[in-house]
Design a protein around this motif. Structure first.
Motif, PDB file in Angstrom:
ATOM      1  N   GLN A  35      58.503  37.167  46.879  1.00  0.00           N
ATOM      2  CA  GLN A  35      57.869  38.165  46.042  1.00  0.00           C
ATOM      3  C   GLN A  35      57.689  37.625  44.624  1.00  0.00           C
ATOM      4  N   GLN A  36      56.586  38.023  44.050  1.00  0.00           N
ATOM      5  CA  GLN A  36      56.250  37.571  42.705  1.00  0.00           C
ATOM      6  C   GLN A  36      55.715  38.749  41.936  1.00  0.00           C
ATOM      7  N   GLY A  37      55.835  38.711  40.637  1.00  0.00           N
ATOM      8  CA  GLY A  37      55.320  39.788  39.813  1.00  0.00           C
ATOM      9  C   GLY A  37      53.853  40.006  40.064  1.00  0.00           C
ATOM     10  N   GLY A  38      53.422  41.262  40.076  1.00  0.00           N
ATOM     11  CA  GLY A  38      52.070  41.583  40.473  1.00  0.00           C
ATOM     12  C   GLY A  38      51.144  41.965  39.374  1.00  0.00           C
ATOM     13  N   GLU A  39      51.649  42.308  38.216  1.00  0.00           N
ATOM     14  CA  GLU A  39      50.729  42.787  37.182  1.00  0.00           C
ATOM     15  C   GLU A  39      49.853  41.678  36.661  1.00  0.00           C
ATOM     16  N   ARG A  48      36.372  39.034  35.181  1.00  0.00           N
ATOM     17  CA  ARG A  48      35.213  38.395  35.810  1.00  0.00           C
ATOM     18  C   ARG A  48      34.941  37.095  35.076  1.00  0.00           C
ATOM     19  N   SER A  49      34.533  36.107  35.861  1.00  0.00           N
ATOM     20  CA  SER A  49      34.257  34.789  35.319  1.00  0.00           C
ATOM     21  C   SER A  49      32.859  34.360  35.724  1.00  0.00           C
ATOM     22  N   CYS A  50      32.374  33.360  35.037  1.00  0.00           N
ATOM     23  CA  CYS A  50      31.022  32.858  35.277  1.00  0.00           C
ATOM     24  C   CYS A  50      31.110  31.416  35.728  1.00  0.00           C
ATOM     25  N   PHE A  51      30.438  31.135  36.874  1.00  0.00           N
ATOM     26  CA  PHE A  51      30.417  29.785  37.409  1.00  0.00           C
ATOM     27  C   PHE A  51      28.971  29.406  37.698  1.00  0.00           C
ATOM     28  N   PHE A  52      28.433  28.473  36.965  1.00  0.00           N
ATOM     29  CA  PHE A  52      27.082  27.935  37.198  1.00  0.00           C
ATOM     30  C   PHE A  52      26.038  29.049  37.218  1.00  0.00           C
ATOM     31  N   GLY A  53      26.174  30.044  36.323  1.00  0.00           N
ATOM     32  CA  GLY A  53      25.216  31.139  36.248  1.00  0.00           C
ATOM     33  C   GLY A  53      25.499  32.288  37.159  1.00  0.00           C
ATOM     34  N   LEU A  54      26.634  32.258  37.884  1.00  0.00           N
ATOM     35  CA  LEU A  54      27.021  33.343  38.782  1.00  0.00           C
ATOM     36  C   LEU A  54      28.270  34.014  38.219  1.00  0.00           C
ATOM     37  N   GLU A  55      28.228  35.327  38.126  1.00  0.00           N
ATOM     38  CA  GLU A  55      29.351  36.103  37.615  1.00  0.00           C
ATOM     39  C   GLU A  55      30.067  36.744  38.786  1.00  0.00           C
ATOM     40  N   THR A  56      31.378  36.554  38.876  1.00  0.00           N
ATOM     41  CA  THR A  56      32.177  37.099  39.964  1.00  0.00           C
ATOM     42  C   THR A  56      33.621  37.132  39.541  1.00  0.00           C
ATOM     43  N   LYS A  57      34.470  37.719  40.396  1.00  0.00           N
ATOM     44  CA  LYS A  57      35.906  37.732  40.137  1.00  0.00           C
ATOM     45  C   LYS A  57      36.513  36.394  40.543  1.00  0.00           C
ATOM     46  N   PRO A  58      37.493  35.931  39.793  1.00  0.00           N
ATOM     47  CA  PRO A  58      38.109  34.648  40.179  1.00  0.00           C
ATOM     48  C   PRO A  58      38.987  34.772  41.418  1.00  0.00           C
ATOM     49  N   GLU A  59      39.442  36.003  41.777  1.00  0.00           N
ATOM     50  CA  GLU A  59      40.290  36.149  42.957  1.00  0.00           C
ATOM     51  C   GLU A  59      40.250  37.604  43.413  1.00  0.00           C
ATOM     52  N   LEU A  60      40.591  37.802  44.685  1.00  0.00           N
ATOM     53  CA  LEU A  60      40.764  39.121  45.285  1.00  0.00           C
ATOM     54  C   LEU A  60      42.217  39.250  45.706  1.00  0.00           C
ATOM     55  N   VAL A  61      42.818  40.364  45.318  1.00  0.00           N
ATOM     56  CA  VAL A  61      44.251  40.556  45.547  1.00  0.00           C
ATOM     57  C   VAL A  61      44.435  41.848  46.325  1.00  0.00           C
ATOM     58  N   TRP A  62      45.214  41.771  47.454  1.00  0.00           N
ATOM     59  CA  TRP A  62      45.605  42.938  48.229  1.00  0.00           C
ATOM     60  C   TRP A  62      47.092  43.200  47.936  1.00  0.00           C
ATOM     61  N   GLU A  63      47.386  44.439  47.507  1.00  0.00           N
ATOM     62  CA  GLU A  63      48.774  44.778  47.178  1.00  0.00           C
ATOM     63  C   GLU A  63      49.325  45.865  48.104  1.00  0.00           C
ATOM     64  N   ASP A  64      48.663  47.004  48.182  1.00  0.00           N
ATOM     65  CA  ASP A  64      49.166  48.109  49.018  1.00  0.00           C
ATOM     66  C   ASP A  64      48.630  47.953  50.433  1.00  0.00           C
ATOM     67  N   TRP A  65      49.375  47.338  51.262  1.00  0.00           N
ATOM     68  CA  TRP A  65      48.963  47.140  52.642  1.00  0.00           C
ATOM     69  C   TRP A  65      50.166  47.255  53.557  1.00  0.00           C
ATOM     70  N   ASN A  66      49.872  47.568  54.789  1.00  0.00           N
ATOM     71  CA  ASN A  66      50.906  47.713  55.807  1.00  0.00           C
ATOM     72  C   ASN A  66      50.528  46.901  57.027  1.00  0.00           C
ATOM     73  N   LEU A  67      51.448  46.689  57.906  1.00  0.00           N
ATOM     74  CA  LEU A  67      51.204  45.904  59.117  1.00  0.00           C
ATOM     75  C   LEU A  67      50.409  46.725  60.126  1.00  0.00           C
ATOM     76  N   GLY A  68      49.588  46.048  60.874  1.00  0.00           N
ATOM     77  CA  GLY A  68      48.820  46.691  61.939  1.00  0.00           C
ATOM     78  C   GLY A  68      47.526  47.311  61.473  1.00  0.00           C
ATOM     79  N   LYS A  69      47.136  47.175  60.259  1.00  0.00           N
ATOM     80  CA  LYS A  69      45.890  47.754  59.762  1.00  0.00           C
ATOM     81  C   LYS A  69      45.018  46.662  59.164  1.00  0.00           C
ATOM     82  N   GLU A  70      43.758  47.030  58.907  1.00  0.00           N
ATOM     83  CA  GLU A  70      42.794  46.114  58.297  1.00  0.00           C
ATOM     84  C   GLU A  70      42.393  46.684  56.939  1.00  0.00           C
ATOM     85  N   PHE A  71      42.375  45.819  55.964  1.00  0.00           N
ATOM     86  CA  PHE A  71      42.058  46.214  54.600  1.00  0.00           C
ATOM     87  C   PHE A  71      40.898  45.358  54.122  1.00  0.00           C
TER      88      PHE A  71
END
Length: 1706
Positions: A35-39, A48-71
């Motif tokens: 486990q690691q700090g999440g904030e 949001r960051s810009c890469f070669f003229g494209l604006e997007t998020k640098p990462e996608l993070v899933w925090e509230d999830w449970n086993l057996g489901k799809e998020f």
């Protein structure tokens, strides 16, 4: 700060968007992490960051999830560029993250593209993956992370608390937040002095709370420590975070300021003295509690705890505790309300500050004073009054005290007495008086006298004698006067018995009572020892009680004449058990006649009185007793009554005695009290008060008196009666007067109490019951009359220890004594007589009030080295007693005497070199290693160590000043003795610091003992010229010896090393030094700086002088030109008239003919600096310019710069000096040595010179036709820029100094008169050392200079070689070295060898060569002396040229020659404005005009340089057309390149050759040694015999005699040149250049090889083997020296003996 669960670092630590190598290896399984700090990830994923003229998020993070489901989350790409974006998508590699987007994406400008990403977890762990996008411009990644919830807390990194006092506390709070989405438990762990609350708790998700930190330090320190917060779920606190807690603690400090101080000693602390305060009053004073510290201080005020019982404190304080802010104050009020008159109250307040190092004690003291009342008259004489009449008199009561006085007359003023005083009681205000009315109303014709007591509260009673005589129509007794009263008292006190009073008076019946008699009686009374009453209170008790006084037997008063028993009667009062209640209305009293005469008793009858006496009068026989009946007949029921019945007694036969023997009547009184209340009738309710309610008697077993005021505060009369029934024994120990009485409404009664305190009395006192109004109403009076044992406390358990003390000195120590008793004491210290010289105390006696402490200062003065134990005794006794009964207490005093000594850490303190006249601070540590402090006085003895210095030690000022000459060093301590060194002259100083110990009174008690020596050297700043060279102009070929003479460097160095005069030290910095430019009035030393001479318009003459600081201190030096000296205006500036000298200075200054660079500087110790001097040859003539050379705080020398510029067509010889000194010659010398005189042609044309032979001839005639001075070449020619040698023979006749003036003529030039000096020597004796030494033949320059000149890369190992005294026709060799110190340049060198007498006497091998970088070349100088004795002075010049400069020169020359070849075959059309690339080839460059720069405006006419006197005289500022054309041509001419000017190195070679006979005559020891060695050498003899038989293979040429002078005094050698000594080898160390430090060979001296060739003693010699041997030996030595220089051979290494193993025979 965010604190989360600890775990391994993930991709967050790597550079973002850079694909890692591990990402390529991700297989189809998840990557689980802790486990690691999440904030942090939430914040990162939201950005949001810009890469070669494209604006997007640098990462996608899933925090509230449970086993057996799809998020599913959506990744949005937005094209913010202006062009179409085509991307290739690489999907996630793991099966946990999936996407259905095609692998090729096209995004138009301004549009967005959404990519859904699904996450399907299979286990509870963290997952990580990425999506990679590849575009035209590059690739980037978007990271996919799935995190599990974990605990995280937000806490600050550090918490700083405010500054806090020790043992105090400070508080602060900080925020603790649960940054996770889990319920988090926490628990704090923190060490003292920090405390955290709450220590533990539970936080909901995103909940926060305030944590309080308390800082409670116990020491003054800087605190920094970590507070650990463990957190987790439930009891599993596995993670922690830290907070740095910082706090600063300081000791608090409180001061008591602004108290009203007294004259007490300072060491007793602050005192708040109230002064004298009246009894019953109160005084308030304030003191200030100040906080000088930087922290808030809490304090408490309390009384100093002790065992002394205090019966109610007379001091009260309104503040007991509080806080004081930093720099603030708090005022505290103290009230003083004294109650006991004539006592001093002392109390101590302790100021306690929590956390402070000590407490402060404030002494409170005050004195209680009572009233001071006096009567305006002690006797009231009413005179004679008629029966039934009245006489009124006035008497005053005066109160001189600030206390209010309560008084009461012991007199019935209601008609029961013939005397009355109104008012009978009352008060006298402070510092006021009250007038009283005294009335005499007699009822019977008798004489009346009554001594009435005036009772005063808190004071002894006053007595007033009232006398009067009543006459009736029938009886007229003798009138009673004050004289009778005085005589009566005198006779009464004499008789000591009432029976003798009448007889004494009858014996003096013949004495007349006149005024004179009265005075004589009074004088007799004062002179005789008459028994007088001790106190007025005793008299009052005696007069009141009479015979009933139990102390009457011991009283100082005589027995009364008449007494009455009882003196008090109570009617209808309830008595104690011993007394029955009187139910009758009458009682009896008895009167007794104690005299031997018959008395008449008369009662004063009052009208309408409730009390009557029966009978009213009667006679009483001597020594008899009679009874009277006192009846109480109240006129009013249910009331109270009281009176004082009065009875007068007098001798019945006194009227027969007469007026002269009139006896004063006596008066007795009876106090009666009664009430008329009917049974069952309620008595009056009393309303009264007692002041004071408690009476404290002195705690001594002595008779003491006190007074109490009973005040009737009601509006009804009041009766009182002392009831002894409650405690009869204790009540009877106190005598109260009166025991009963009546007090009218608003009036008061003063009660007098007498007792003797006893030890068995209750400690806290007992109560007396005052029955009021004969009923159950009582008033209690507390009586404290207990005897205390005197107690005095001594500090330190009655022991006092002194620290070890030096024998003969004194040590002081403070010691406190305290009075623990309730009575003031007087004390006295008693020291055994044998110990009076050892210890004493101050003060040794004094007084101590109750509860008071006194500080005693004890002094200990040991007389020997031992331990002393003394037991002084403190004796003390109450102040109220005579000291007969004293108490004692002993004090143990222990001290040790010790011998002391002082020493310095360093026996010799070397201060070093100090500038004369300057100050230098020196700290000398003095150490006291003894166990006791040392008091000392210091003295300094000064010695100057210079042997040749003459001075008076008594008047010479001391150069060492001590900051303190007396002092004290504690035991085992070090004291820094600060002193100042100020040398007054240049000398070596030696100061001896000695000490003597001081005794207690500051007198020297020991002999002088040395502590240390201080050495210092007073120096002036010095400089020295160590080398000189000329520049690349014509002066470059001048030898260093010549330059040394030109610049007078010997004299300059001599003056620089001398001490400056006081005038030179007038201005100690090189700024303003004089008021005139030439010469300076403060500059007495003058020298010439001769810049030689050169043709007009030639290159400037440049010279470089190397200045060296040989001293020990830095030197600030400066060359001050006239404009630098700030001189005032000259005469020409005021008048406008020019002088030749002024014009010359203006010309030099305006045209900068002389220049010095740098003009000023600083040289540190041992440092060297090159100074460049330049002289421009722009104007023909001789230029002089005064320059001041100043050393700061040192010498000041006026240098006269001189330079000569010669016109090009003028022949000119430059003489360095018009004075020349020949080498001294022995008189009678047959072959005087040939000596040289140098002539230098500084012009541009050859110079023909000729010596005036007429002067030589005249000189010969003047010396007995002896050729004293001969010139071998009286005529000659000197080429331009060259030097010619004139050869002279100096042959003295006498042993004296010769001065010879010879004129040298110059063709077409000026003649010069030269003074030749020479000294004739007596023929030296055999064995005299070096008889032919001559200072002129030695080079006055250093052998090796240590600093390179500008551009110099080659160094000579020696700058001069002195061969000394040599033989003629001999050859000598020396080795020296040339070193190239450059690291990159290759240089070529070539030797320019001079000739002597047209012969080449010196050769250098190799004569030319090259040196690689850092290469060293060995050179061999071979010197061959001529066949005639000569003094040789040769200047060898080595021309050094850099190869790079030669290459550049040859390249330029080649191009020039090619251009010249082209121009020979071409022709050129000259343009009016040629370009820069065009030019005309010329073999030589056109002369360029030199002179001052052209200026448009000048304040003075310009001085232009020219080669003709006509142009010199014409003042113009325009160029001619020819000059302008020449300048234009110069710009277009391509001159032939000139070879680079070589750098010149000068080697000065000196020698003095002699004839062999002269050697044999003047050097006998050397020849004897050589001959002895030859005869003792058998091998040499055999070789010589073998050589005789060998044939002659070669014959050496005979020496030419063509060069021998043909002078008549020249003689051929007396010793044939057929014998010579063997070759002689000399080795000296080569002195290398600067960059030869790589040489590690220990060469002790420069290599010098001297080989003197053999000459043949026979005609047949074997010459070839000898030459080969010499050559082999020479080459061997040369090779060895070269190897030593290169570091290949160590000449100084110790030989190593190697023992080889034995060879085996097997």
């Amino acid at each position: 700060m965010l604190a989360g669960a600890r775990g391994p670092d993930l991709l967050g630590s790597k550079p973002p968007w850079t694909r890692s190598a591990a990402a390529n290896d991700i297989q189809d399984k998840g990557i689980c992490h802790s486990q690691q700090g999440g904030e942090h990830r939430q914040q990162t994923s939201s950005k949001r960051s810009c890469f070669f003229g494209l604006e997007t998020k640098p990462e996608l993070v899933w925090e509230d999830w449970n086993l057996g489901k799809e998020f599913t989350k959506t990744l949005v790409l937005k094209n913010i560029d202006s062009k179409l974006q085509k991307l290739n998508l690489r999907p996630p590699v793991s099966k946990f993250f999936t996407t259905s987007t095609p692998q090729k994406i096209v995004i138009s400008p301004g549009t967005s593209f959404s990519i859904p990403v699904s996450f399907r977890p299979l286990q509870k762990c963290e997952y990580e993956d990425s999506i990679e996008f590849q575009g035209k411009d590059g690739s980037f990644q978007v990271y996919l992370r799935a995190l599990i919830p974990h605990h995280a807390l937000e806490v600050p990194d550090s918490v700083k608390l405010s500054i806090c006092a020790v043992q105090h506390s400070s508080h602060t709070t900080f925020r603790l937040k649960n940054a996770s989405k889990l319920h988090t438990s926490f628990q704090w762990l923190c060490a003292a002095p920090f405390h955290v609350s709450p220590e533990q708790g539970l936080l909901k998700p995103s909940q926060e709370c305030r944590i309080t930190v308390a800082f409670q330090p116990q020491e003054a320190l800087v605190y920094q420590q970590q507070a650990y917060c463990w957190f987790g779920e439930g009891d599993k606190l596995e993670n922690y975070c830290t907070v740095l807690l910082q706090g600063l603690a300081k000791y608090p400090c409180l001061q008591i300021r602004n108290p009203v101080t007294t004259e007490l000693k300072e060491q007793e602390g602050p005192v708040l003295h109230f002064g004298s305060v009246a009894v019953g009053q109160s005084l308030q004073k304030h003191f200030e509690i100040f906080n000088p510290s930087s922290v808030t201080a809490s304090f408490s005020l309390s009384r100093l705890s002790d065992e002394v019982p205090l019966f109610g404190s007379e001091f009260s304080c309104d503040v007991t505790s509080g806080k004081v802010e930093p720099g603030e104050s708090q005022w505290v009020a103290v009230n003083y309300s004294p109650a006991v008159v004539d006592t001093v109250s002392v109390e101590y307040l302790r100021l306690t500050c929590r956390g402070a190092l000590n407490d402060t004690v404030l002494k409170l003291s005050g004195t209680c004073i009572g009233p001071k009342v006096t009567l305006s008259s002690s006797v009231v004489d009413f005179g004679c009054a008629e029966e039934g009449g009245a006489v009124i008199q006035t008497v005053e009561l005066l109160n001189s005290s600030p206390a209010e006085a309560f008084y009461q007359w012991d007199l019935d003023c209601n008609g029961h007495s013939v005397f009355r005083i109104q008012p009978a009681s009352g008060t006298v205000h402070p510092h006021s008086k009250t007038a009283l009315t005294a009335v005499y109303r007699p009822t019977q014709p008798i004489a009346h006298h009554r001594r009435v007591a005036c009772l005063i509260l808190h004071m002894d009673p006053l007595f007033l004698d009232m006398i009067g005589t009543c006459h009736s129509e029938l009886e007229k007794p003798a009138i009673l006067r004050p004289e009778h009263l005085i005589l009566y008292k005198l006779n009464w006190y004499r008789s000591q018995h009432p029976l003798d009073t009448l007889s004494v008076m009858q014996q003096e019946h013949n004495v007349h009572l006149d005024q004179q008699r009265i005075h004589s009686v009074l004088e007799e009374q004062s002179n005789q020892k008459i028994r007088q009453p001790q106190t007025p209170m005793e008299e009052f008790y005696h007069s009141y009680l009479g015979c009933m006084d139990p102390l009457s037997s011991s009283s100082s008063f005589p027995s009364p004449h008449v007494s009455v028993v009882p003196s008090e009667l109570l009617f209808n009062h309830k008595m104690s058990s011993s007394m029955s209640t009187s139910s009758t209305s009458s009682q009896f009293i008895c009167l007794t006649n104690h005299t031997r005469g018959k008395l008449r008793l008369v009662w004063t009858v009052a009208q309408d009185s409730s009390f009557t006496v029966s009978p009213t009068s009667c006679d009483l026989a001597p020594l008899k007793t009679t009874s009277f009946r006192v009846m109480y007949d109240p006129k009013q029921l249910n009331s109270v009554h009281g009176a004082q019945l009065e009875c007068f007694a007098y001798y019945k036969d006194s009227h027969h005695i007469g007026e002269q023997l009139l006896c004063v009547p006596w008066c007795v009184t009876v106090r009666v009290t009664g009430h008329s209340f009917q049974p069952g009738k309620e008595h009056f309710i009393p309303c009264c008060s007692l002041m004071p309610p408690r009476v404290v008697f002195p705690a001594l077993s002595v008779l003491s008196y006190q007074t109490v005021l009973l005040q009737n505060d009601g509006d009804l009369p009041l009766t009182f009666f002392l009831d002894h029934s409650s405690n009869p024994i204790l009540a009877e120990s106190v005598c109260v007067i009166p025991n009963s009485g009546l007090i009218q409404p608003g009036a008061h009664q003063i009660l007098s109490l007498r007792t003797t305190p006893t030890e068995d009395s209750p400690k806290h006192g007992f109560r007396l019951q005052l029955q009021l109004n004969a009923a159950k109403h009582t008033k209690e009076l507390t009586i404290v009359s207990v005897v205390e044992k005197l107690r005095v406390s001594l500090d330190g358990d009655s022991s006092l220890y002194f620290q070890p003390t030096a024998v003969g000195s004194q040590t002081q120590c403070s010691h406190n004594i305290r009075n623990l008793s309730h009575v003031p004491l007087r004390f006295q210290w008693c020291i055994p007589e044998s110990d009076l010289e050892i210890i004493f105390v101050d003060p040794d006696a004094g007084e101590l009030h109750p509860n008071e402490s006194s500080m005693q200062t004890w002094s200990f003065r040991p007389l020997a080295e031992k331990t002393y134990t003394v037991n002084p005794t403190l004796t003390f006794w109450p102040i109220q007693t005579d000291g007969s009964n004293r108490s004692h207490i002993s004090l143990k005093v222990v001290g040790m005497g010790s011998k002391v000594f002082i020493k310095a850490l360093k026996a010799v303190v070397d201060v070093g070199e100090t500038l004369v006249g300057s100050y230098r601070s020196v700290e000398i540590p003095l150490v006291n290693s003894s166990p006791c402090p040392v008091s000392f006085c210091l003295s300094v003895q000064q010695i100057l160590l210079e042997e040749d210095l003459i001075y008076d030690p008594e008047t010479e000022p001391s150069g060492l000043q001590l900051d303190c000459e007396k002092g004290t060093i504690p035991s085992h301590c070090t004291m820094l003795l600060r002193s100042t060194v100020k040398p007054q002259r240049q000398a070596q100083y030696l100061w001896t610091i000695s000490y003597q110990t001081l005794n207690a009174i500051g007198v020297v008690s020991s002999p002088l003992q040395a502590v240390c020596e201080v050495r210092a050297k007073g120096v002036f700043p010095t400089l020295q010229v160590i080398d000189v060279c000329s520049g690349d102009s014509g002066g470059g070929r001048l030898s260093k010896v010549h330059l040394w003479k030109l610049f007078s460097l010997d004299n300059l160095n001599k003056h620089l090393l001398c001490n400056p005069s006081s005038a030179e030290l007038t201005y100690r910095t090189p700024t303003r030094h004089s008021l005139r430019s030439c010469p300076s009035i403060f500059t007495k030393t003058m020298l010439d700086f001769n810049f030689s001479a050169a043709p007009l318009n030639s290159d400037p003459s440049t010279f470089v002088l190397i200045f060296h600081n040989p001293g020990y201190i830095p030197v600030d030096w400066a060359f001050l030109f006239p404009e630098d000296q700030q001189i005032e205006l000259e005469y020409w500036a005021d008048t406008g008239e020019f002088r030749n000298n002024d014009l010359n200075h203006m010309k030099v200054q305006d045209n900068h003919l002389f220049s010095v660079s740098p003009r000023s500087g600083t040289l540190q110790r041992g440092q060297q600096r090159a100074v460049h001097f330049s002289y421009s040859h722009d104007f023909a003539g001789t230029d002089r310019f005064p320059v001041v050379f100043k050393l700061s705080y040192g010498r000041e020398i006026l240098l006269n710069f001189q330079g000569v510029t010669v016109e090009r067509d003028r022949p000119y010889l430059h003489f360095a000096s018009n004075r020349h000194v020949f080498t001294s010659v022995t008189i009678g010398e047959c072959s005087p040595p040939r000596q040289m005189y140098e002539l230098h042609n500084a012009g541009a044309v050859p110079v023909h010179y000729e010596v005036d032979t007429a002067m030589l001839s005249q000189l010969q005639v003047d010396n007995f036709n002896h050729p004293l001075l001969c010139c071998l070449n009286p005529k000659g020619e000197v080429r331009p820029g060259k030097t010619a040698m004139m050869e002279w023979l100096f042959s003295p006749l006498e042993a004296k100094m010769y001065y010879m003036d010879i004129l040298i003529h110059i063709q077409d030039g000026d003649s010069t008169l030269v003074t030749f000096e020479g000294c004739g020597l007596v023929t030296p004796t055999l064995g005299s050392p070096n008889p032919f030494s001559c200072s002129d033949s030695k080079a006055p320059v250093p052998c090796v200079h240590m600093m390179p000149f500008s551009g110099q890369v080659v160094f000579l190992s020696e700058d001069s070689l002195s061969l000394g005294d040599i033989l003629v026709n001999h050859q000598f060799s020396r080795i020296f070295f040339l070193t190239n110190v450059s690291q990159s340049d290759i240089v070529h060198y070539k030797w320019d060898l001079p000739q002597q007498s047209n012969q080449q006497v010196v050769q250098v091998h190799p004569e030319q060569g090259s040196l690689c970088p850092e290469e060293c070349a060995l050179c061999i100088l071979t010197f061959t002396s001529t066949d005639y004795p000569t003094v040789y002075q040769l200047d060898l010049i080595c021309q050094v040229t850099k190869e790079a400069a030669m290459v550049q020169y040859h390249d330029a020359l080649k191009r020039w020659e090619e251009e010249r070849a082209c121009q020979q075959n071409e022709f050129t059309i000259t343009d009016r404005k040629p370009t820069k690339s065009q030019g005309v080839l010329m073999d030589q460059a056109l002369p360029v005009r030199k002179g001052p720069p052209l200026r448009k405006y000048k304040t003075l006419p310009p001085i232009c340089g020219s080669s003709s006197a006509k142009r010199m005289g014409t003042l113009c500022n325009k160029l001619t057309r020819a000059e302008r054309w020449a300048e234009q041509e110069t710009a277009t001419v391509w001159s032939q390149p000139e070879p680079p000017l070589p750098t010149l190195l000068h080697l000065w070679v000196t020698a003095h050759s002699h004839r062999p006979l002269k050697d044999l005559t003047h050097f006998p020891d050397q020849f004897k040694k050589i001959n002895r060695n030859i005869h003792d050498d058998s091998a040499f003899i055999q070789s010589a015999n073998a050589l005789v038989s060998d044939p002659i293979t070669s014959q050496p040429a005979e020496p030419s005699l063509s060069h021998c002078p043909s002078s008549p005094f020249f003689l051929h050698p007396l010793v044939p040149r057929t014998s010579s000594s063997s070759p002689e080898l000399q080795l000296t160390r080569p002195k290398l250049g600067l960059n030869e430090e790589h040489n590690t060979v220990g060469v002790e001296g420069a290599a010098c090889l001297e080989i003197r060739p053999r000459t043949q003693s026979t005609e047949h010699t074997k010459h070839v083997p000898a030459n080969i041997s010499e050559t082999v030996l020479l080459n061997t030595l040369q090779n060895l020296m070269m190897e030593a220089v290169r570091g290949e051979l160590n000449l100084t290494g110790h030989p190593r003996n190697v023992i080889l193993p034995r060879v085996s025979t097997k």
